[in-house]
Design a protein around this motif. Sequence first.
Motif, short mmCIF file in Angstrom:
data_model
loop_
_atom_site.label_atom_id
_atom_site.label_comp_id
_atom_site.label_asym_id
_atom_site.label_seq_id
_atom_site.Cartn_x
_atom_site.Cartn_y
_atom_site.Cartn_z
N SER A 55 0.82 -1.22 0.00
CA SER A 55 0.00 0.00 0.00
C SER A 55 0.85 1.27 0.00
CB SER A 55 -0.95 0.00 1.20
OG SER A 55 -0.21 -0.05 2.40
N GLY A 56 1.99 1.26 0.68
CA GLY A 56 2.78 2.48 0.80
C GLY A 56 3.84 2.66 -0.26
N ASN A 57 4.19 1.61 -0.98
CA ASN A 57 5.27 1.68 -1.95
C ASN A 57 4.75 1.54 -3.38
OD1 ASN A 57 6.63 1.46 0.50
ND2 ASN A 57 8.39 0.52 -0.46
N ARG A 58 5.53 2.10 -4.32
CA ARG A 58 5.11 2.02 -5.73
C ARG A 58 6.20 1.44 -6.63
NH1 ARG A 58 4.28 6.79 -7.93
NH2 ARG A 58 4.81 8.16 -6.21
N LEU A 59 7.34 1.10 -6.07
CA LEU A 59 8.43 0.52 -6.85
C LEU A 59 9.02 -0.64 -6.06
CD1 LEU A 59 10.35 0.58 -9.28
CD2 LEU A 59 11.70 2.33 -8.10
N GLU A 112 11.05 8.55 -13.35
CA GLU A 112 10.09 9.53 -13.85
C GLU A 112 8.66 8.98 -13.76
OE1 GLU A 112 10.44 12.76 -14.85
OE2 GLU A 112 12.42 12.51 -13.95
N VAL A 113 8.50 7.72 -14.08
CA VAL A 113 7.16 7.11 -13.99
C VAL A 113 6.68 7.10 -12.55
CG1 VAL A 113 5.82 4.99 -14.33
CG2 VAL A 113 7.47 5.71 -16.07
N VAL A 114 7.56 6.70 -11.64
CA VAL A 114 7.18 6.62 -10.23
C VAL A 114 6.84 8.00 -9.68
CG1 VAL A 114 8.02 6.07 -7.91
CG2 VAL A 114 8.52 4.53 -9.82
N LYS A 115 7.62 9.02 -10.06
CA LYS A 115 7.40 10.37 -9.54
C LYS A 115 6.12 11.00 -10.07
CE LYS A 115 12.34 11.42 -9.01
NZ LYS A 115 13.47 12.19 -9.61
N ASN A 116 5.74 10.66 -11.30
CA ASN A 116 4.66 11.39 -11.97
C ASN A 116 3.36 10.61 -12.13
OD1 ASN A 116 5.95 14.07 -13.00
ND2 ASN A 116 7.46 12.48 -13.45
N CYS A 117 3.39 9.31 -11.85
CA CYS A 117 2.19 8.49 -12.06
C CYS A 117 1.82 7.82 -10.74
CB CYS A 117 2.42 7.45 -13.15
SG CYS A 117 2.95 8.16 -14.73
N LYS A 141 -0.80 6.35 -9.60
CA LYS A 141 -1.58 5.11 -9.60
C LYS A 141 -0.89 3.98 -10.35
CE LYS A 141 -6.09 7.35 -9.06
NZ LYS A 141 -7.46 7.49 -9.61
N VAL A 142 0.39 4.17 -10.65
CA VAL A 142 1.17 3.14 -11.34
C VAL A 142 2.21 2.57 -10.40
CG1 VAL A 142 2.74 2.66 -13.26
CG2 VAL A 142 0.82 4.23 -13.59
N TYR A 146 10.23 2.90 -2.51
CA TYR A 146 10.90 1.76 -3.13
C TYR A 146 11.31 0.74 -2.08
CZ TYR A 146 14.53 -1.04 -5.40
OH TYR A 146 15.28 -2.09 -5.88
N THR A 147 11.10 -0.52 -2.40
CA THR A 147 11.59 -1.60 -1.56
C THR A 147 12.16 -2.68 -2.44
OG1 THR A 147 11.05 -3.15 0.20
CG2 THR A 147 9.40 -2.87 -1.50
#
Length: 769
Positions: A25-29, A133-138, A140-141, A160-161
Amino acid sequence: MAEHLRSCQFVGRLHDFQTLDKYWSGNRLFGIYGIRAVGKSRFVEEYLKTKECGVTNVDLVGTQQTNSAYTILCAALHIEPSNDADDGQIWIAPLLEHLNDCSEEKPTVIVFDNAEDIIEGPTKDSFMSMISEVVKNCEKVKIFITSTTRVLFTQLGKVYTSQKLEPLSQADTEELLKFAAPNVDFGPYRNVIIELSEGLPLLILMIGSELTAVSRQISVREMVNLLLNCRLEALSHVQYSDEYRVGFVYKNFIKRLADIYQEHLSTLDYIPGSFNAMEAEGMLEVGSVALTKHNALRPILSRHVLNYDSNVQRFNIQGILREIIKSEFVVKNLPEVRRRYCKTFTAVMKEICRIMGTSEYTKAMSEFAMEQPNLCKLMKEVNHTKEDTYHFFIEVASSCTELIEVYMANDGQQFYNSCLSLAEQYGRQEDKAIVYMAVGSMETLTKVRYSTLYQKLGWNIFKQGECEEAIKLYKKSFDISNKYTDDISNILTLQTMGYIGVVYVVLGNFDEAEKYHFPTLRMCEEKHGKIHPKTGNAYNRIGLLFDQRGNALKGLEYFQEGLEIKRKAKAPPISIVYSLSNVANSLKVLDRFDEAHAVVDEAFEILERQDIYMLDGYSLMFNTRGKIYARQGKWTEASTAFNKTVEITRLVEQSSYIYMKRLVNLAEMLEKCHRFKSCLEVASEAIALKSETTKALPHNFIAIECYQCMARVHNFLGHTADYVNALLEIDKECLRLEKVCTAQYNEMELERIDQIREELDEQFNELKM
């Protein structure tokens, strides 16, 4: 989660799943790394099955360049890559825009699988920059990266983890061994085999398949001896890494296959990526596709040397096994295998190119994303070809120019240079002419890209309401594409003419619109024939021209003709649904209500037959039904339909003009039903979108319609102050729209503003009395 693992027979890794779930839930990468054959790809695949999200898989095996990774990603997302993929500032923006758009409906996950080659390659930094760039700007991705190498994103530590996937624990190894060999009595050797399997899922499955084979030729004790001998052989090669030494174990398992299967395996390994049964048949030439499946693929598959993805019906050789096959097994009759490869994948490449220009474009891009490593190898095979096989590359040069230029530009120039050399070497003038034409087409495509750029800019400007500026950009696109006579330019010319006609209809300049719409129809019929989806679209646009002109009967004729053409041409279902909506709206204006409802019923039947729930189609048709009921004066039925429209549209277009318009439609019906409180609540939700919709479409009148509805309700309820405020807001909108429509030379809308002001004058005069 445990229930999911049991349901899909995915054994082990529960602890690893739980660890990863803490960060979901808290991470995106997420970086998942570990040695080969430890099950990284399958681990991520099964984990994502427990989440409600869209998944895009990007297999980077063998990929070392960031622009290649970017191209594969674009193909997987069904978008065209930028021609400036070397300039991150230019190409990253449209990618981010697309990802944000497609993640609006539900969260999106991108899996960069087998990324070790690019992480260890020369463009590692630019690849990591793209990910960042994807992680910073998207928002919901989410992104997963699987690799044998750990990758660090120091600037993205908060989201990131990384997680190392270790070999299976003893308990998980025992559980997987039970699954792989459920009826085998291991006796006193169970713990020994568990230890010797080293917790590697692939090795455990291969052990199980050997022990449970129908023609079983090895006992449990013999299996222990085999594993011990493999370990001794591996330990004797001290110069190799631990990971590589495991390969000696796999080599001995492959050698247990019959000679014919070893030969099939080394031939199939010539294909660098995944493959389907038809492609395997082309490489093995053992008979039909059915015989290939039964006699060649299944026996190897049952021994876990191959894996099979039932979702896409493709096979692949386990990654670590490829290294063993390449180093330890010889491809018999290599020239013949090369010939089969060129023949097989030339046909694959030509078929992808064929369907790229059809309604199956999405399918073409999906297939290209899977076939990309195979097609890249095909283009490099030109350097090994001889006189008896080079005609395959002449076929590719003549038939696949657009695919090469757009998606394989890195290899394109070298490929065409090699084709020219071969044509010179073998002295065939017609072949040289074909290649020169293809090279010329590539140059033309570069120019045509400018045409496409102006076309896209024109569309964006048009959506913002700047119609005159949009026409200027469209005409620049037209001037470029109209200079060439190739198919791509002709298609662009037709598209641009249609767009110009649409803009003139919006401006109310119907005479000028006719000058574009009717020639577009004629050219469509000449190029595509009378029965073609694009011809149906051309009829539909002329229908809109007459409809906006106030000639609903003539508009209906063209709508119906376009609909019939689309049906015969088997146009995409959503395209037919849109035409049905136009027909129903025309019938509504003509007060032919029973016919209009029947048309809407047909549209719903089409939508219900689709495997995918088409939200845009359902929202459109509920909206159409609501407008019919409103015309009939059936306010309750209309409000019910509009409410369904709003519920669906809210899922996908929460800040758009379309959403605001549908909210206003609902508010007006609630007003008619005297549900004033609900009406004002819905109208307030709509008016909150005014600034966004005004920015996107400056010449829209929807805010005025919303304020008019609120004014009527406040007046009826005796809310004088609120009533006056609503009238003042209408007056402000008239001033704004007058400036916009004057700049656009939109006489029709200026007349509408005058009418609204006359009504305002009457309302203010009544207040003074």
